[in-house]
Design a protein around this motif. Structure first.
Motif, PDB file in Angstrom:
ATOM      1  N   UNK A  42       0.890  -1.121   0.268  1.00  0.00           N
ATOM      2  CA  UNK A  42      -0.004   0.129  -0.022  1.00  0.00           C
ATOM      3  C   UNK A  42       1.067   1.346  -0.162  1.00  0.00           C
ATOM      4  N   UNK A  43       1.940   1.317   0.722  1.00  0.00           N
ATOM      5  CA  UNK A  43       2.880   2.256   0.798  1.00  0.00           C
ATOM      6  C   UNK A  43       3.308   2.452  -0.410  1.00  0.00           C
ATOM      7  N   UNK A  91       0.974   3.884  -2.903  1.00  0.00           N
ATOM      8  CA  UNK A  91       0.883   5.216  -2.937  1.00  0.00           C
ATOM      9  C   UNK A  91       2.103   5.962  -3.220  1.00  0.00           C
ATOM     10  N   UNK A 103       2.289  10.183  -3.684  1.00  0.00           N
ATOM     11  CA  UNK A 103       2.145  10.238  -2.303  1.00  0.00           C
ATOM     12  C   UNK A 103       3.650  10.368  -1.767  1.00  0.00           C
ATOM     13  N   UNK A 104       3.988  11.135  -0.775  1.00  0.00           N
ATOM     14  CA  UNK A 104       5.302  11.203   0.103  1.00  0.00           C
ATOM     15  C   UNK A 104       6.333  11.142  -0.998  1.00  0.00           C
ATOM     16  N   UNK A 157       9.458  12.725  -1.107  1.00  0.00           N
ATOM     17  CA  UNK A 157      10.574  12.491  -0.532  1.00  0.00           C
ATOM     18  C   UNK A 157      10.923  11.231  -0.382  1.00  0.00           C
ATOM     19  N   UNK A 158      10.279  10.386  -0.553  1.00  0.00           N
ATOM     20  CA  UNK A 158      10.848   9.016  -0.496  1.00  0.00           C
ATOM     21  C   UNK A 158      11.320   8.419  -1.682  1.00  0.00           C
ATOM     22  N   UNK A 159      12.626   8.068  -1.863  1.00  0.00           N
ATOM     23  CA  UNK A 159      13.549   7.450  -3.037  1.00  0.00           C
ATOM     24  C   UNK A 159      12.754   6.175  -3.285  1.00  0.00           C
ATOM     25  N   UNK A 166      12.437   1.969  -1.454  1.00  0.00           N
ATOM     26  CA  UNK A 166      11.348   1.062  -0.900  1.00  0.00           C
ATOM     27  C   UNK A 166      11.696  -0.352  -1.398  1.00  0.00           C
TER      28      UNK A 166
END
Lengths: 164, 160
Positions: free
Chosen positions: A42-43, A46, A51-52, A54-56, A60
């Motif tokens: 889900x993360x 998204x 969404x978000x 800033x996250x490379x 993940x």
């Protein structure tokens, strides 16, 4: 005697079905694995959808081994839960749809990483429209898997009430 | 007090419509995935997984966790109104509430440490206390999940 009956007659199946703790313990483990697999995907979904930022995205990938661990947990607990109730589950439509949804979710995750991997190993690869579409489909099929998981019990309870 | 929860229209509606309770459960599961998935990413990052990800980036997921929590609080209230007497004497439910409160306090502690040590910038190694809090967070939230699943197993029991 069908293979479903034989499976359900195995000692381990009988233990799951009839012991005080077998069933609730396996259901708990199954929920834990679900939260891990679906939560992490889900993360990821998204993030791919914007969404978000800033996250490379490539970072993940480091969480995928945890998602796989959750999947292994759920494959194991799921097989045992199935064995305990094989005959009725085999004709329970939410259960069958759930299996398809999980297979589709796995395929979508594989496709998504292939798409993201092709984009480059840079910190912030371009997210193709195709990757977004796959992420959207992935979120949708995991939702279907959760809904069907809940409906398994709902349909069963109602078939008990109606004597079916 | 429990009677008041029981007599709400929400309680009546949930008892009269089995599908409504099932719908609540579906949303509760979606909410827990949002909450636990997010906490997994944040807490594992603080504990050293995926160091290329800035801690602040992981923390930017917090609205997703809060949305999941809000959804589960809401649906949780529906379940409680369905059978407040049953839940109130259920040991798994009571312990679950306790863990949620503990997880909330731990989150406040996490925020306080993060603010003091200013660890939110890119490339910083989180302080030891922050790591302890992150590990605690995972244990408390996953414990909450497990106890939630055990509520049914403890139905009718008044031990604890």
């Amino acid at each position: 005697m069908s293979w479903l009956d034989s499976l359900q007659a195995l000692p381990i199946s009988v233990w799951v079905a009839e012991s005080d703790w077998g069933y609730p313990l396996l259901l708990s483990v199954h929920a834990l694995g679900m939260a891990t697999v679906v939560g992490l995907l889900l993360v990821l979904g998204c993030r791919v959808l914007g969404y978000a930022p800033q996250i490379p995205i490539t970072a993940l990938r480091r969480f995928m081994p945890y998602a796989w661990a959750g999947f292994a947990l759920n494959l194991t607990s799921g097989l045992l839960l199935f064995a305990a109730n094989a005959v009725r589950l085999a004709s329970n439509w939410p259960f069958l749809v759930k299996l398809f949804a999980i297979a589709a979710g796995g395929a979508a995750n594989w496709l998504l990483w292939r798409e993201l991997g092709a984009a480059s190993e840079g910190a912030q690869p371009m997210i193709s429209l195709r990757a977004r579409r796959v992420a959207g489909v992935s979120l949708l099929v995991w939702l279907v898997a959760i809904v069907c998981g809940r409906l398994i019990a709902y349909v069963m309870d109602h078939s008990i009430l109606s004597g079916g | 007090m429990l009677r008041a929860f029981h007599d709400t229209w929400l309680g009546d509606f949930a008892r009269d419509n089995a599908w409504f309770f099932t719908l609540g459960l579906i949303l509760h599961f979606v909410g827990l995935c949002a909450l636990l998935g997010t906490m997994l990413v944040i807490d594992l990052r603080v504990l050293g997984v995926a160091r290329r990800m800035p801690v602040a980036g992981a923390l930017s997921l917090l609205p997703l966790a809060l949305a999941g929590f809000a959804l589960n609080l809401l649906t949780g209230v529906v379940f409680f109104c369905f059978d407040p007497f049953g839940y109130w004497q259920n040991p798994a439910f009571k312990l679950k509430l306790l863990l949620i409160v503990a997880a909330g306090l731990n989150a406040l502690f996490f925020a306080a440490v993060a603010r003091r040590t200013g660890v939110l910038g890119v490339g910083h190694e989180p302080a030891a206390m922050l790591k302890v809090s992150a590990a605690l967070s995972l244990m408390l939230w996953f414990g909450t999940l497990l106890l939630g699943r055990l509520i049914v197993a403890f139905q009718g029991s008044s031990a604890f």
